[in-house]
Write a protein that holds these residues in place. Sequence first.
Motif, short mmCIF file in Angstrom:
data_model
loop_
_atom_site.label_atom_id
_atom_site.label_comp_id
_atom_site.label_asym_id
_atom_site.label_seq_id
_atom_site.Cartn_x
_atom_site.Cartn_y
_atom_site.Cartn_z
N ARG A 1 4.37 7.67 -0.02
CA ARG A 1 3.52 7.88 -1.20
C ARG A 1 4.30 7.69 -2.50
N ASP A 2 5.54 8.10 -2.53
CA ASP A 2 6.35 7.98 -3.75
C ASP A 2 7.38 6.86 -3.68
N ASP A 3 7.29 6.04 -2.66
CA ASP A 3 8.22 4.92 -2.48
C ASP A 3 7.61 3.68 -3.10
N MET A 4 8.06 3.32 -4.31
CA MET A 4 7.45 2.22 -5.03
C MET A 4 7.64 0.88 -4.33
N ALA A 5 8.64 0.79 -3.44
CA ALA A 5 8.84 -0.46 -2.70
C ALA A 5 7.73 -0.66 -1.66
N PHE A 6 7.09 0.41 -1.24
CA PHE A 6 5.96 0.33 -0.32
C PHE A 6 4.72 0.07 -1.19
N ASP A 7 4.53 -1.20 -1.57
CA ASP A 7 3.60 -1.49 -2.66
C ASP A 7 2.23 -1.99 -2.23
N ALA A 8 1.98 -2.07 -0.92
CA ALA A 8 0.67 -2.55 -0.46
C ALA A 8 0.33 -1.94 0.89
N THR A 9 -0.93 -1.65 1.08
CA THR A 9 -1.43 -1.15 2.36
C THR A 9 -2.66 -1.97 2.73
#
Length: 491
Positions: free
Chosen positions: A66-74
């Motif tokens: 949730r707070d990991d900006m690198a995880f930018d798409a779902t």
Amino acid sequence: MSDSVEQHDDIQALFRGFGRNWPWALFCYLSLGPEPSRNREFLRTLPHALGNGDRPTSVAEVDKHRDDMAFDATFNVAFTYGGLSKLGIAADILSTFPQEYIQGMRKRARVNHDYGRSAPECWEHPWRDGSVDLWVGVYTRSDEVRERQRQRLAAHLATYGMRIDGVDLPQLITAGDTPVWIDDPACQPEASQPMEHFGFGDGLSNPPIKGLSYSGKSNAGGRIDAKGEWQPLAAGEFLYGYLDEIGEVPEGPAPSGIGCNGSYLVLRKLSQDVDAFRSYVAAQAELNDIGADTLATKLVGRSRSAEPLVPRRSEDRNDFMYSDDKLGMACPLGAHLRRTNPRDSLGFQSLLVDRHRILRRGIPYGNLVPRERAMSEVNPLDLGTDGSAPYPGQGLIFLALNVDICRQFEFVQSQWINFGNDLNQGSDRDPIGGARDPERPENNRMVILSDTEDGIVLCPEIPSFVETRGGDYFFLPGRQVYAAIAEGRFS
């Protein structure tokens, strides 16, 4: 068998929601080809094409990142009945899905009161002809990432000779510095408040689900126990494979494994006529000598900042009940939010309401219309299918999750929104979302009890503020079932 969610890694992330973390969305509506094996290959390779491993995004993944900006798409995937049919699933399995899902939303138009300008023949492409097989919902942290994912999906589709039948680009909207009040600047929502196009805070009243709510989060808005306390709703009301509110496992498609950790997604594209809403409210407020924004809150059932119209019991804006407002003096019995979730209005705590709850995941499309501006100045207008009238360029992509479309979504739509007898409203329709009956205009009204000299405020001949532009019923499988379908294990 448990009534609490346990397998967060097997449930598609749409169940958690995305909100402020992934506020931009790309909804693609796809048509599959005639070859089941080719379609299954497309499903197997789709997650890799979008950079998401081998399956759609899970609840566990969005919680972790949730707070990991690198995880930018779902992304999430759901199928219409026609889509499942094109994946080669055995006929004896397909026949076990519920009838309303098999029929689809177009054929359920009468049940949902989709007529007039909301009738299926007036819907947008591709909903008009029922050609949608697959919904792909992508949520991203930025508009740039959304465009990147759109290009990835288009390239992947081209590889398989497939096409995107339709696209929506909704996104979370907030008030910011856009004035949305009508005559009372003091009622302007908080700048950061997520909202919908009529200018009201949104997204606060979803029911908590046992085992799926965040640890320590209030259960306000769930079910009400015998002691008058909030409790989360049983997971089986929303997901296959769990106990429901009456202690049973909902009967699903057979074999039972195909439904495990799955649900039904109701998707409806709803246009909102902001011009008509503001004009009508202002005119009726003047006739009744009350404030226009005050009247608007009575129609909706909350303030613009999403405060309830009855006293709340804590700091949580969702922590309120209607037991001390039985006549609807504070929040009218016919207000939109009270009709769509009566809470304890029907008596017996919330027992008469609990089995009709839905989990909403709606998201707006289009730009906010500032006060004293017209929609045509802000959003382009698309001509209606008959070319006679423009359709508004903004609205809501309504998404609802439930395990029983008939008992949950369709019941709310037909009985509480378009027939108000449960709340002593007779045949009066919901003032916001109700269908307008040209043959019985007396039903297109709302009676509001008040402490004015006359005792009531009558809002007659309410026009259509919300109209259906399309949609369908989708099966949202668990992630393991998605993989099994792609591998042909149900063929």
